[in-house]
Design a protein around this motif. Sequence first.
Motif, PDB file in Angstrom:
ATOM      1  N   LEU A  75       6.349  25.151   5.172  1.00 24.30           N
ATOM      2  CA  LEU A  75       5.698  24.413   6.243  1.00 24.30           C
ATOM      3  C   LEU A  75       6.551  23.215   6.659  1.00 24.30           C
ATOM      4  CD1 LEU A  75       2.053  24.386   4.834  1.00 24.30           C
ATOM      5  CD2 LEU A  75       2.857  25.675   6.815  1.00 24.30           C
ATOM      6  N   PRO A  76       6.311  22.664   7.866  1.00 26.72           N
ATOM      7  CA  PRO A  76       7.008  21.433   8.242  1.00 26.72           C
ATOM      8  C   PRO A  76       6.862  20.386   7.147  1.00 26.72           C
ATOM      9  CG  PRO A  76       5.802  22.305  10.107  1.00 26.72           C
ATOM     10  CD  PRO A  76       5.414  23.150   8.925  1.00 26.72           C
ATOM     11  N   LYS A  77       7.904  19.619   6.914  1.00 25.78           N
ATOM     12  CA  LYS A  77       7.955  18.711   5.766  1.00 25.78           C
ATOM     13  C   LYS A  77       6.775  17.745   5.733  1.00 25.78           C
ATOM     14  CE  LYS A  77      10.890  15.339   3.396  1.00 25.78           C
ATOM     15  NZ  LYS A  77      12.179  14.612   3.408  1.00 25.78           N
ATOM     16  N   ASP A  78       6.470  17.091   6.854  1.00 22.40           N
ATOM     17  CA  ASP A  78       5.365  16.131   6.866  1.00 22.40           C
ATOM     18  C   ASP A  78       4.035  16.796   6.537  1.00 22.40           C
ATOM     19  OD1 ASP A  78       7.099  14.098   7.477  1.00 22.40           O
ATOM     20  OD2 ASP A  78       5.933  13.355   9.190  1.00 22.40           O
ATOM     21  N   HIS A  80       3.550  19.515   4.757  1.00 25.11           N
ATOM     22  CA  HIS A  80       3.532  19.856   3.333  1.00 25.11           C
ATOM     23  C   HIS A  80       3.267  18.624   2.475  1.00 25.11           C
ATOM     24  CE1 HIS A  80       5.662  21.709  -0.378  1.00 25.11           C
ATOM     25  NE2 HIS A  80       4.396  22.076  -0.334  1.00 25.11           N
ATOM     26  N   GLN A 207       6.634  28.551   9.725  1.00 19.43           N
ATOM     27  CA  GLN A 207       6.695  27.196  10.262  1.00 19.43           C
ATOM     28  C   GLN A 207       5.537  26.885  11.196  1.00 19.43           C
ATOM     29  OE1 GLN A 207       9.279  24.505   9.975  1.00 19.43           O
ATOM     30  NE2 GLN A 207       9.252  25.631   8.062  1.00 19.43           N
ATOM     31  N   ARG A 208       4.820  27.917  11.697  1.00 19.80           N
ATOM     32  CA  ARG A 208       3.863  27.633  12.756  1.00 19.80           C
ATOM     33  C   ARG A 208       2.482  28.234  12.548  1.00 19.80           C
ATOM     34  NH1 ARG A 208       7.970  29.537  15.820  1.00 19.80           N
ATOM     35  NH2 ARG A 208       9.554  27.955  16.169  1.00 19.80           N
ATOM     36  N   TYR A 212      -1.436  23.776  12.898  1.00 25.99           N
ATOM     37  CA  TYR A 212      -0.338  22.816  12.791  1.00 25.99           C
ATOM     38  C   TYR A 212       0.511  22.810  14.061  1.00 25.99           C
ATOM     39  CZ  TYR A 212      -1.536  22.741   7.835  1.00 25.99           C
ATOM     40  OH  TYR A 212      -2.195  22.625   6.643  1.00 25.99           O
ATOM     41  N   GLU A 216       1.608  19.710  16.369  1.00 25.57           N
ATOM     42  CA  GLU A 216       3.014  19.513  16.754  1.00 25.57           C
ATOM     43  C   GLU A 216       3.142  19.297  18.260  1.00 25.57           C
ATOM     44  OE1 GLU A 216       6.873  22.421  17.194  1.00 25.57           O
ATOM     45  OE2 GLU A 216       5.614  22.677  15.410  1.00 25.57           O
ATOM     46  N   SER A 220       4.363  15.958  20.398  1.00 27.20           N
ATOM     47  CA  SER A 220       5.682  15.969  21.047  1.00 27.20           C
ATOM     48  C   SER A 220       5.648  16.164  22.553  1.00 27.20           C
ATOM     49  CB  SER A 220       6.550  17.065  20.422  1.00 27.20           C
ATOM     50  OG  SER A 220       5.956  18.342  20.607  1.00 27.20           O
TER      51      SER A 220
END
Length: 347
Positions: A75-78, A80, A207-208, A212, A216, A220
């Motif tokens: 998963l995206p670092k933040d 996780h 990742q998606r 989440y 994102e 953004s």
Amino acid sequence: MKYLLFLSLIGFTSADFKPRKYRIDLDLPPDQRWNQVIRENIEVIPLIAEEAKKYIPSFIQPVVWPIARALGNLLPKDIHEELKGISRESGLPLGEVVGLNILYDITAFDRKHILYEGCTSIVLQDKRGNIFHGRNLDYEMQDLLKSMTIYVDFVKNNTILYSGVTFALYNGLLTGQRPNAYTVTLNERYSGAYIDNILMEFVTRFQRPVSYFIREVLESETTFDSAVRTFSKTHLIAPCYIIVGGVKPEQGVVISRNRWSAADIYSLTPERWYLVETNFDHWKKDDDGRRIKAMKLLDTIGKEDIDEQLLFGVLSSNPVQNNNTIYSTVLSAKYPRLLYKSLIIRV
């Protein structure tokens, strides 16, 4: 007359209530952002974890949770790190926390569902060109989820970047808004086979997960148009309907998502002043009582009289509101306070 019509539509009772309101500081280390949420909901968190486990066969749970823990590393670092903090504060194993947060992405495919996941989303334009976006979230485990529903402002540099409605223990979003830009809701779409979800997990490298991905985009993308493009073209693990409302006339769409891209983008036009999405493709035969009822009511009210109160009334009518409805709200990016002001947990 309008007030009487609203009273004839509403279905809330004196027992309905507002959720707790929280502030998630994105400038904090990710593993600390959800501490207050977890601490103030600690009594019900183990209950929801145990209830959710009932929907996963017990014989595969020893395998599921370790796999989920491993997937968390992708998963995206933040995200996780946030999940690690939630695990620490709640006392639940990290694998269970990750697994519960990605439940949508591993269960959204074409089959008779183990979970009833409904939802109604309506995006419309009034006679002044204002865009309003109504939302009922329907799900099983109603009593527990109602007790865990929360409103969250995500803050950066002491400014609200985006807001949404979610659940304690769940750091994704199914309902959100970027103030003065756009609103977004997610409805489940049943499409494809389970193997398709597995394939897309490899393609996207996990990742998606959709909830989440919504966070994102809210963080953004700064405009309705850029958000719609991103929601339409980005590869996702699971199919879904993404409903987006903007701040300018005709800025309203229902994006029917395949895993690879949009299967269809259905937009507001000068002649089409509202869009109603439940959990069925709008171009197919419509036998869904929720959508039929909502459309009949909107046609009766008309564009000249519709406002946020009457839209809430449509959401409150049976069967648009039903026994699985967790919460209802009306959003408008042009009037961002409306999201919390209208937000009601159904009892």
